[in-house]
Design a protein around this motif. Structure first.
Motif, PDB file in Angstrom:
ATOM      1  N   ILE A 330       0.434  -1.341  -0.232  1.00  0.00           N
ATOM      2  CA  ILE A 330       0.205  -0.089  -0.087  1.00  0.00           C
ATOM      3  C   ILE A 330       0.916   1.320  -0.009  1.00  0.00           C
ATOM      4  O   ILE A 330       1.303   2.025   0.920  1.00  0.00           O
ATOM      5  CB  ILE A 330      -0.828   0.377   1.447  1.00  0.00           C
ATOM      6  N   TRP A 360      -0.810  -1.163  -4.711  1.00  0.00           N
ATOM      7  CA  TRP A 360      -2.154  -0.151  -4.676  1.00  0.00           C
ATOM      8  C   TRP A 360      -1.442   1.129  -3.919  1.00  0.00           C
ATOM      9  O   TRP A 360      -0.980   1.523  -3.540  1.00  0.00           O
ATOM     10  CB  TRP A 360      -3.181  -0.642  -3.650  1.00  0.00           C
ATOM     11  N   ASN A 362      -3.071   5.562  -3.097  1.00  0.00           N
ATOM     12  CA  ASN A 362      -4.378   6.442  -2.128  1.00  0.00           C
ATOM     13  C   ASN A 362      -4.184   7.835  -3.216  1.00  0.00           C
ATOM     14  O   ASN A 362      -4.745   8.590  -2.573  1.00  0.00           O
ATOM     15  CB  ASN A 362      -3.505   6.973  -1.176  1.00  0.00           C
ATOM     16  N   TYR A 406      -8.223   4.546  -2.766  1.00  0.00           N
ATOM     17  CA  TYR A 406      -6.974   3.986  -2.740  1.00  0.00           C
ATOM     18  C   TYR A 406      -7.561   3.094  -4.429  1.00  0.00           C
ATOM     19  O   TYR A 406      -8.739   3.084  -4.718  1.00  0.00           O
ATOM     20  CB  TYR A 406      -7.121   2.879  -2.445  1.00  0.00           C
TER      21      TYR A 406
END
Length: 411
Positions: A330, A360, A362, A406
């Motif tokens: 992330i 991923w 944001n 996201y």
């Protein structure tokens, strides 16, 4: 005043003393879209806009009182015609500040003892200069965007209504070269300048001109709900304690419900948070904001057991050694494709999450100028941030969930 973009960089990496007495008077009957009320519930001798028309000593002019449950950096205490708001750390390394918010139309309280020199602000306010995009959703949730009269730099604003207000000169920009322009602020005479939780040389000058400078340092809170609870701080300024409590209670309930679903989803998923920044990987320690979100999403990561109140400065080799096989990566960087990720550092391709395409970022909602809704609205809505993270880590726990902040980084 730091620019909005510096605020975002600081959040990614780390994921003034009280002036002389100042009195600011204001009464506001303005409301924005979606507001359920303009101010606190009126009491005897109080107009609908929150201003007192027939003052009586000993009468309680704050029938709706906020209770702070999660935030550690501010507190509220109520007295008949005023409330004392304490910010423990207005900026890193700065001593605490106390503010006195007194009901419009009542006498200015006598400020003695530990309140000597505190800034006294008449509430509800009718104009506010905002030092951070994170203030905008607080005002929006309260239906009070109409009190917004200034932002430091509108470039990174994502809220459509605020962008329109800036374009139509209803909201001015008061910072250049990453510092507040005291002359612009003083000539505009806002009731309050709300800081972004950092220091600025212009603040003493602005205070001396009779304009309240009030610290919003929600970013120092490590509990996601603690950051969101600063809506009660802004609600105290706008006279909307009841509405602020209502909004926060719903956020709290939704957050807890999502966390409960994540806990029932099975074993924790291993996570790799962040990326390199200026030669270092700033890894959140286990007590920090990002760590709490990962834990509530039923995830874990290599440094979740490290107990300290600052991020860890690591090398990429350190991170590879401990998190090479993390299931999910992330990021907090505006990358579009996995090729972009590999170009920034070829060693990133060694992570299992990269190889399996489980990366991923944001940056689902970014404006053409680079404003990111995650850094703006995400602070007020940790329930939505958590739901995104649960959807990433445990897709079956929230099968109908659509992402807010996201997006998956693909080839």
């Amino acid at each position: 005043m730091r620019s909005f973009i510096s605020r975002m960089v600081r959040r990614s990496a780390v994921v003034l003393g009280v002036g002389s007495l100042m009195v600011v008077t204001a009464c506001s009957g303005q409301t924005g879209p979606g507001a359920s009320s303009t101010a606190a519930s009126p009491t005897a001798g109080t107009a609908a806009d929150g201003c007192v028309t027939d003052y009586a000593a000993g009468r309680d002019y704050f029938p709706d009182k906020s209770e702070v449950k999660y935030a550690k950096n501010f507190s509220l205490t109520y007295h008949d015609s005023y409330q004392v708001v304490t910010v423990e750390q207005p900026a890193p390394g700065q001593p605490g500040e106390k503010y006195v918010f007194y009901r419009c139309g009542t006498p200015v309280p006598e400020l003695t003892g530990d309140l000597a020199g505190a800034q006294a602000v008449s509430v509800p306010i009718k104009s506010l200069f905002s030092g951070s995009t994170t203030h905008l959703p607080l005002l929006d949730e309260l239906g009070q965007l109409s009190v917004l009269k200034g932002v430091t730099d509108g470039t990174y604003v994502t809220n459509p209504e605020v962008r329109r207000m800036i374009a139509e000169k209803q909201v001015i920009q008061y910072a250049s070269n990453q510092a507040a322009d005291s002359e612009v602020v003083i000539s505009s005479r806002p009731d309050v300048v709300l800081t972004e939780g950092t220091d600025d040389p212009a603040y003493p000058v602005i205070r001396q001109a009779g304009i309240a400078v009030v610290a919003n340092s929600e970013w120092l809170e490590q509990d996601p709900l603690g950051r969101a609870e600063w809506i009660k701080f802004v609600g105290a300024l706008t006279g909307q304690e009841a509405q602020a409590t209502k909004v926060f209670d719903q956020i709290e309930l939704d957050y807890q419900n999502v966390a409960a679903k994540a806990k029932e989803a099975g074993a924790p998923v291993t996570v790799l948070p962040g990326q390199m920044y200026q030669g270092n990987w700033w890894m959140p320690a286990g007590d920090l904001y990002v760590a709490n979100l990962i834990a509530d999403a039923n995830g874990t990561y290599g440094w979740s057991d490290v107990r300290q109140n600052s991020s860890l400065m690591l090398s990429l080799e350190d991170v590879l050694a401990k998190s090479r096989d993390a299931d999910v990566w992330i990021m907090t960087e505006d990358v579009k494709t996995l090729e972009d990720v590999a170009k920034s550092d070829p060693r990133y391709a060694e992570f299992k999450a990269f190889q399996q395409g489980n990366v991923w970022s944001n940056n689902a909602k970014v404006t053409p100028e680079g404003g990111n809704d995650y850094w703006e609205r995400g602070v007020t809505r940790p329930d939505l941030v958590l739901a995104d993270m649960v959807k990433i880590l445990h897709p079956d726990a929230l099968p109908d969930r659509e992402f807010e902040f996201y997006r998956q980084v693909t080839r």
